[in-house]
Motif scaffolding. Structure first.
Motif, short mmCIF file in Angstrom:
data_model
loop_
_atom_site.label_atom_id
_atom_site.label_comp_id
_atom_site.label_asym_id
_atom_site.label_seq_id
_atom_site.Cartn_x
_atom_site.Cartn_y
_atom_site.Cartn_z
N LYS A 243 -130.42 -64.32 57.94
CA LYS A 243 -129.94 -65.38 58.83
C LYS A 243 -130.75 -65.40 60.13
CE LYS A 243 -125.24 -65.37 57.05
NZ LYS A 243 -125.75 -65.26 55.76
N ILE A 244 -131.13 -66.59 60.56
CA ILE A 244 -131.85 -66.75 61.82
C ILE A 244 -131.01 -66.17 62.95
CG2 ILE A 244 -132.69 -68.46 63.49
CD1 ILE A 244 -133.57 -70.15 61.09
N ASN A 245 -131.67 -65.47 63.87
CA ASN A 245 -131.08 -64.83 65.06
C ASN A 245 -130.27 -63.57 64.75
OD1 ASN A 245 -132.24 -66.46 67.06
ND2 ASN A 245 -130.71 -68.03 66.65
N GLU A 246 -130.24 -63.13 63.50
CA GLU A 246 -129.57 -61.88 63.15
C GLU A 246 -130.58 -60.74 63.31
OE1 GLU A 246 -126.27 -59.69 61.62
OE2 GLU A 246 -126.38 -61.81 62.09
N PRO A 247 -130.18 -59.61 63.94
CA PRO A 247 -131.10 -58.48 64.05
C PRO A 247 -131.55 -58.01 62.67
CG PRO A 247 -129.22 -58.17 65.51
CD PRO A 247 -128.91 -59.36 64.64
N CYS A 248 -132.83 -57.77 62.52
CA CYS A 248 -133.41 -57.39 61.23
C CYS A 248 -132.80 -56.11 60.68
CB CYS A 248 -134.92 -57.25 61.36
SG CYS A 248 -135.75 -58.79 61.78
N TRP A 249 -132.47 -55.15 61.56
CA TRP A 249 -131.93 -53.88 61.08
C TRP A 249 -130.59 -54.05 60.38
CZ3 TRP A 249 -127.23 -52.04 62.59
CH2 TRP A 249 -126.70 -52.54 63.77
N LYS A 250 -129.85 -55.11 60.72
CA LYS A 250 -128.55 -55.32 60.08
C LYS A 250 -128.70 -55.67 58.60
CE LYS A 250 -125.68 -56.38 64.04
NZ LYS A 250 -124.66 -57.28 64.60
N LEU A 251 -129.80 -56.33 58.25
CA LEU A 251 -130.05 -56.63 56.84
C LEU A 251 -130.31 -55.33 56.08
CD1 LEU A 251 -130.39 -58.78 54.63
CD2 LEU A 251 -132.83 -58.81 55.20
N PHE A 252 -131.11 -54.44 56.68
CA PHE A 252 -131.36 -53.15 56.05
C PHE A 252 -130.03 -52.44 55.80
CE2 PHE A 252 -131.62 -48.62 56.15
CZ PHE A 252 -132.71 -48.31 55.37
N LYS A 253 -129.18 -52.40 56.82
CA LYS A 253 -127.90 -51.69 56.71
C LYS A 253 -127.04 -52.28 55.60
CE LYS A 253 -123.91 -50.09 59.37
NZ LYS A 253 -123.26 -49.72 58.16
N LYS A 254 -126.97 -53.59 55.53
CA LYS A 254 -126.15 -54.25 54.50
C LYS A 254 -126.62 -53.88 53.09
CE LYS A 254 -124.17 -58.67 53.24
NZ LYS A 254 -123.93 -60.04 53.69
N VAL A 255 -127.94 -53.95 52.87
CA VAL A 255 -128.49 -53.64 51.55
C VAL A 255 -128.33 -52.15 51.24
CG1 VAL A 255 -130.59 -53.61 50.14
CG2 VAL A 255 -130.04 -55.61 51.55
N ASN A 256 -128.60 -51.29 52.22
CA ASN A 256 -128.48 -49.85 51.99
C ASN A 256 -127.02 -49.47 51.72
OD1 ASN A 256 -129.90 -47.36 51.74
ND2 ASN A 256 -128.94 -46.73 53.65
N ASP A 257 -126.07 -50.07 52.43
CA ASP A 257 -124.66 -49.80 52.17
C ASP A 257 -124.28 -50.19 50.74
OD1 ASP A 257 -124.36 -48.85 54.75
OD2 ASP A 257 -123.30 -50.64 55.49
N PHE A 258 -124.79 -51.33 50.27
CA PHE A 258 -124.55 -51.76 48.89
C PHE A 258 -125.11 -50.74 47.90
CE2 PHE A 258 -126.29 -53.82 45.10
CZ PHE A 258 -125.14 -54.36 44.54
N LEU A 259 -126.34 -50.29 48.15
CA LEU A 259 -126.95 -49.31 47.25
C LEU A 259 -126.18 -48.00 47.26
CD1 LEU A 259 -130.74 -49.97 47.88
CD2 LEU A 259 -129.39 -50.62 45.88
N LYS A 260 -125.73 -47.56 48.44
CA LYS A 260 -124.95 -46.32 48.53
C LYS A 260 -123.68 -46.42 47.69
CE LYS A 260 -126.30 -44.58 53.06
NZ LYS A 260 -125.84 -44.33 54.43
N LYS A 261 -123.01 -47.56 47.74
CA LYS A 261 -121.78 -47.75 46.96
C LYS A 261 -122.06 -47.63 45.46
CE LYS A 261 -119.40 -50.76 50.21
NZ LYS A 261 -118.95 -52.13 50.49
N ASN A 262 -123.31 -47.86 45.08
CA ASN A 262 -123.69 -47.79 43.67
C ASN A 262 -124.48 -46.53 43.34
OD1 ASN A 262 -122.85 -50.47 42.31
ND2 ASN A 262 -123.58 -51.05 44.33
#
Length: 117
Positions: free
Chosen positions: A8-27
């Motif tokens: 998303k425009i104007n969203e900090p880039c690190w938040k995308l990393f966190k979202k994807v990494n959290d998903f991978l951790k759950k799996n």
């Protein structure tokens, strides 16, 4: 798919990393590198889509993280999304796709995919 649909425009880039990494951790997985980086004159440029691995940062690493965490996705940025999954002692897989962020949303410029061998 999760990474690209979450940009998303104007969203900090690190938040995308966190979202994807959290998903991978759950799996049952974890990313052992950044999720992506900018494309430009150099092979790896800002924005770096990552987070530090250690809780306490000092010196150069702290200053670098201070710069990285302020970077937000902006219209017309071109960057990679390249999640990777590794299974210790067995194998790993990393797919890289190039993304152009438009005001309408992300446009996938390349289409890497798994090939069964």
């Amino acid at each position: 798919k999760l990474a690209v649909s979450s940009i998303k425009i104007n969203e900090p880039c690190w938040k995308l990393f966190k979202k994807v990494n959290d998903f991978l951790k759950k799996n049952g997985f974890i990313m052992r590198h950044g999720l992506g980086h900018g494309i430009g004159l150099n092979i790896h440029e800002y924005p770096f889509i990552t987070m530090p691995r250690k809780k306490r940062l000092i010196g150069k690493k702290k200053r670098r993280w201070e710069r990285i965490k302020k970077i937000k996705f902006q219209e017309n940025m071109i960057f990679t999304i390249e999640p990777g999954i590794y299974v210790k002692g067995l194998c790993g897989c990393r797919l890289e796709n190039d993304i152009l962020l438009t005001k309408e949303g992300p446009v996938v410029l390349t289409h890497s995919r798994l090939i069964e061998v």
